[in-house]
Write a protein that holds these residues in place. Structure first.
Motif, short mmCIF file in Angstrom:
data_model
loop_
_atom_site.label_atom_id
_atom_site.label_comp_id
_atom_site.label_asym_id
_atom_site.label_seq_id
_atom_site.Cartn_x
_atom_site.Cartn_y
_atom_site.Cartn_z
N GLU A 84 30.78 123.96 159.43
CA GLU A 84 31.06 122.54 159.22
C GLU A 84 29.84 121.82 158.63
O GLU A 84 29.97 120.95 157.76
N SER A 109 29.49 122.67 154.89
CA SER A 109 30.50 122.08 154.00
C SER A 109 30.36 120.56 153.88
O SER A 109 30.71 119.97 152.86
N SER A 110 29.83 119.92 154.94
CA SER A 110 29.75 118.45 154.93
C SER A 110 28.33 117.93 154.70
O SER A 110 28.15 116.75 154.41
#
Length: 222
Positions: A182, A185-186
């Motif tokens: 996470e 990706s962010s």
């Protein structure tokens, strides 16, 4: 400079909780195996069983003297090169085995010290009542030793739980690995790693509360 994203943090928890079961299952299995193995190792050390005692001394020295991460890599990446039968070993099993071996070495020393701390008179009194060594150990010595060793054993079990976060290095997708995905990706690294830290912290707080309750229960007779 980007600000802290509370909404993103809150949204991470449902995602990470989906993988929490893997982490808890890994920790539970490794804890049971480590405790059983630690008891066997401790008894071999206490009774100084020939041949086996020398092996146990080396075993404990190795697993206490080398980093857990290195041990996991040797087990998962190294040993299959020497033992073809281990090629099919999956990451979950490797992590459980590695955690079990590593922490059993520490727990064995705690149990050994606790058993040896029981006064010799307790053994002699047990023999006077006609008990065998095994009966004396099971009925008289071990209950006292477990009470003495409980705080350190619980601390090792908590460390074991936290060390499951290293399983992501073997390619296992658990809460630490998912948090890293996470974050990648962010690009919200702080929020992602804070979320997984808070989950671990919550579990440790619960474990510590249960530890205090168990210690109080075992101390009633004293």
């Amino acid at each position: 400079m980007s600000s802290f994203d509370f909404n993103y943090l809150a949204g991470l928890f449902p995602i990470l909780f989906r993988y929490l079961g893997i982490t808890l299952q890994m920790a539970a299995m490794a804890s049971v195996v480590a405790l059983v193995l630690a008891l066997v190792l401790a008894l071999i050390r206490v009774f100084k069983i020939p041949l086996a005692n020398g092996f146990v001394v080396v075993f404990i020295s190795f697993f206490r003297g080398t980093p857990l991460l290195v041990q996991l890599f040797i087990l998962y990446y190294g040993l299959p090169q020497l033992i073809p039968a281990l090629i099919g070993l999956d990451a979950f099993s490797a992590a459980v085995i590695g955690l079990s071996l590593h922490f059993s070495a520490y727990m064995a020393e705690s149990l050994r010290a606790a058993i040896q701390a029981v006064p010799r008179s307790q053994w002699e009194a047990s023999y006077a009542f006609g008990m065998t060594r095994i009966q004396a150990l099971r009925r008289i010595v071990l209950p006292q030793a477990v009470r003495t060793a409980l705080p350190s054993l619980m601390n090792y079990l908590i460390d074991l739980l936290k060390s499951t976060s290293l399983a992501f290095t073997l390619g296992l997708t658990e809460i630490m690995a998912k948090a890293q995905m996470e974050a990648s990706s962010s690009f919200k690294f702080f929020e992602s790693y804070l979320a997984v830290a808070l989950i671990y912290w919550g579990i440790v707080l619960l474990s510590t509360h249960l530890q205090s309750k168990l210690e109080a229960h075992l101390s009633k007779a004293y």
